[in-house]
Design an enzyme around this catalytic site. Structure first.
Site, PDB file in Angstrom:
ATOM      1  N   GLU A 137       0.811  -1.229   0.000  1.00 45.34           N
ATOM      2  CA  GLU A 137       0.000   0.000   0.000  1.00 45.34           C
ATOM      3  C   GLU A 137       0.839   1.272   0.000  1.00 45.34           C
ATOM      4  OE1 GLU A 137      -0.545  -2.568   2.015  1.00 45.34           O
ATOM      5  OE2 GLU A 137      -2.537  -3.278   1.446  1.00 45.34           O
TER       6      GLU A 137
ATOM      7  N   HIS B  33     -11.697  -4.370   9.233  1.00 48.56           N
ATOM      8  CA  HIS B  33     -12.305  -4.429   7.902  1.00 48.56           C
ATOM      9  C   HIS B  33     -13.549  -3.547   7.852  1.00 48.56           C
ATOM     10  CE1 HIS B  33      -9.558  -7.242   6.357  1.00 48.56           C
ATOM     11  NE2 HIS B  33     -10.356  -8.016   5.674  1.00 48.56           N
TER      12      HIS B  33
END
Lengths: 325, 327
Positions: free
Chosen positions: B64, B133
């Protein structure tokens, strides 16, 4: 390889420009006239100069906290840089960036930031842009040995290799990340080996030998231009000044723990002295040539400092200008 | 070609925006983890690799920080990068390129360089996915100078705001929510823009002002519809952009109603809801007739188990309750 007298003297001139520019900042820093943190490049001039000489104006470089040399060697204007360091509106970043945010997009100096490894991924992206646009350009990402502790370096090595991007990972190993000697940050001093698992061509060179730097950089640039993908180069070098400012010891706290004999040994390997000796021993340049170069550089550095000291600071009402384009 | 009644779902509206921008501008490219996989990005990237090739639609390793930084760096070098993070939680690995680099870039370089990149971040929630999440992090980005933050709630706005985000000269954080992807809407086929920084009044009313955005705008609309059946007309504003805030549309409504409820899909402390409350109190305090109400998540991580997850997320019922408390 043989080089013209003109080319070799240009290398010497550039190294001297960087050295004299850096040294001209020492007094103003100590007097408090310059407040922005300056990580002086003295001692490492051969790296920026040799790499800069292998690049063209269209090529990109990204730098770090110690990037005055990278900026100058890539064609950045000295007056605009010193004005920036003095926090002036005429500075290359209009006094908003200081010593650690120099920029000169027209010369390919694309970005300089002090977050360790902060520009490695940006350089990666510029190389991706070169590839997508099918341009004949190369990107150089300058970082230090301290950056080898940051994960983003390894992510970037992987992606650059995967996509065969035209990027040179230029690691200036000056043996210290701020105060910590390299033995205290890694078990293995052979930084150039970190590129091997990513199947990236890698070199280690004497970073105080400007010709060796130039020749390796040129090889790397050619490799990138021919589409072979990234190259890693470790330059062994040493900074003559403190991590930040002229001398870490003078600034109140004793943060420079470098042994005296180590400093003295490296001073003997001064890239400028070594190269001058080479030019004299090979009957390329004379004392008169050196005097002329010295005078020219001195005049430029003095004029740049005079301009910077006497030019205005940003207006207070412009505080929030440039937050958005 | 224009067909005003054509319906598209949220994902396909984004897909059309990206496709049309990539057709229009060669410098636009899409990069991120999963752009080749519907498992990651649903239907948002349908057909893009096939049409534009892997050079401009780049699926990436799980990196990322480097990938987000690469998008920023490419934008500095003249490209228009859209970098997608199919789960916003993972973007915390990339705060350096977003906050330190892109957001500061234009300012710290004295306007000599800019980073016009789109950070497209998707919030996932529910389904017992738990704390890592499920996070809605929009207020963190709204805090940072130099970033614009958009959060559409309808397919029509999603397309128009994605187009505007790509055309924008500054870095934009485009946040949407997987719970929005079920929605359908009339979406014109031609390319159009929704201006960044402009909210919209979705329902006019005098009883109170309800301000929301992103997924909570859907719950807000349900609340407004239900209250309407009870004879209560609430003025409902969908902000669409949370930085810069459309303060004018909020002030005009609160001046009329004197009552304000904000439904924000993230934690209460340091929230956009808190910022709006402060702005109203600071600037038009004299118009308020009741305390401001905020409908936000509790200051707790998202749980897994359904029994507590079901009370964690706020719904139309929580909004209706909050409105009725100050009517």
């Amino acid at each position: 390889m043989t080089y013209s007298k003109d080319f070799l003297e240009k290398l010497y001139w550039m190294m001297l420009r960087i050295r004299m520019c850096e040294e001209s900042l020492v007094d103003p820093i100590l007097k408090g006239e310059i407040k922005t943190p300056c990580h002086l490049y003295s001692g490492q001039e051969a790296v920026a100069t040799g790499v800069g000489a292998a690049l063209e104006q269209k090529d990109y470089v990204f730098g770090n906290h110690r990037s005055h040399g990278h900026y100058l060697a890539k064609g950045g204007d000295m007056t605009a840089m010193i004005a920036e360091i003095y926090g002036k509106e005429a500075g290359c970043s209009r006094g908003r960036g200081g010593s650690m945010h120099l920029i000169s997009p027209e010369n390919g100096v694309m970005g300089i930031v002090p977050i360790v490894s902060g520009t490695i991924s940006l350089a990666l992206g510029s190389a991706l842009s070169i590839k997508i646009k099918k341009e004949d350009k190369v990107t150089v990402s300058f970082f230090g040995d301290g950056a080898t502790g940051e994960g983003v370096l390894y992510e970037s090595l992987n992606f650059a290799s995967l996509k065969k991007l035209p990027i040179i990972f230029a690691c200036e190993n000056n043996l210290y990340s701020t105060h910590l000697p390299i033995n205290e940050i890694r078990t293995n001093r052979n930084i150039f080996n970190i590129a091997n698992p990513f199947e990236i061509e890698t070199y280690r060179v004497d970073g105080n030998n400007v010709l060796e730097v130039y020749e390796t950089a040129q090889k790397a640039v050619e490799s990138c231009r021919s589409g072979k993908g990234p190259v890693f180069i470790e330059f062994l070098t040493y900074r003559f000044r403190g991590h930040v400012g002229p001398d870490d010891n003078i600034q109140g706290t004793h943060t420079d723990i470098r042994p005296k004999d180590e400093i003295e040994a490296w001073l003997k390997k001064d890239p400028l002295t070594q190269f001058k000796k080479y030019l004299i021993e090979n009957n390329i340049s004379t004392e008169i040539d050196f005097e002329q170069i010295q005078n020219k550089v001195e005049a430029e550095v003095n004029a740049a400092n005079d301009f910077a000291k006497n030019s205005p600071k940003p207006n207070k009402e412009d505080l929030c200008k440039y937050v958005f384009k | 070609m224009c067909s005003n009644n054509r319906k598209l779902n949220f994902g396909l509206a984004i897909n059309e925006a990206i496709r049309q921008m990539m057709e229009t501008d060669d410098t636009v490219f899409l990069i991120g983890q999963g752009v080749k996989s519907p498992w990651y990005v649903g239907n948002t990237c349908n057909g893009l690799v096939e049409q534009f090739g892997e050079e401009r639609v780049i699926d990436t390793p799980v990196s990322e920080n480097a990938i987000t930084g690469a998008a920023v760096g490419a934008s500095i070098a003249g490209m228009k990068a859209i970098v997608v993070h199919p789960r916003v939680d993972f973007v915390l690995y990339a705060f350096d390129p977003i906050v330190n680099q892109a957001a500061n870039w234009h300012y710290m370089n004295g306007g000599k360089s800019s980073a016009p990149v789109v950070f497209w971040l998707i919030v996932n929630r529910g389904g017992e996915q738990a704390a890592q999440h499920s996070q809605a992090l929009h207020s963190m980005f709204a805090h940072v100078p130099g970033l614009k933050v958009v959060a559409p709630s309808t397919p029509y706005d999603a397309k128009g705001l994605m187009v505007s985000s790509i055309m924008e000269e500054n870095p934009v954080v485009f946040i949407d929510d997987r719970w929005l992807y079920r929605s359908q809407d009339a979406v014109p086929e031609e390319m159009y823009q929704i201006p960044i920084g402009k909210g919209i009044v979705r329902n006019e009313g005098n009883a109170a002002t309800l301000v929301s955005f992103s997924y909570m705008a859907l719950e807000s609309q349900k609340a407004v519809d239900e209250l309407k059946e009870q004879g209560i007309d609430v003025e409902f504003i969908d902000l669409r952009t949370i930085k810069p805030l459309d303060t004018e549309i909020i002030y005009n409504s609160v001046k009329k109603t004197g009552k304000l409820i904000i439904a924000d899909g993230s934690w209460k402390t340091g929230s956009v809801a808190g910022e709006i409350s402060a702005l109203v109190v600071e600037n038009i305090f004299e118009y308020l007739k009741a305390p401001i109400k905020r409908v936000c998540l509790p200051d707790a991580p998202a749980p897994a188990s359904e029994s507590i997850e079901s009370v964690y997320y706020k719904t139309k019922d929580d909004i209706i309750k909050a409105i009725k408390e100050i009517l």
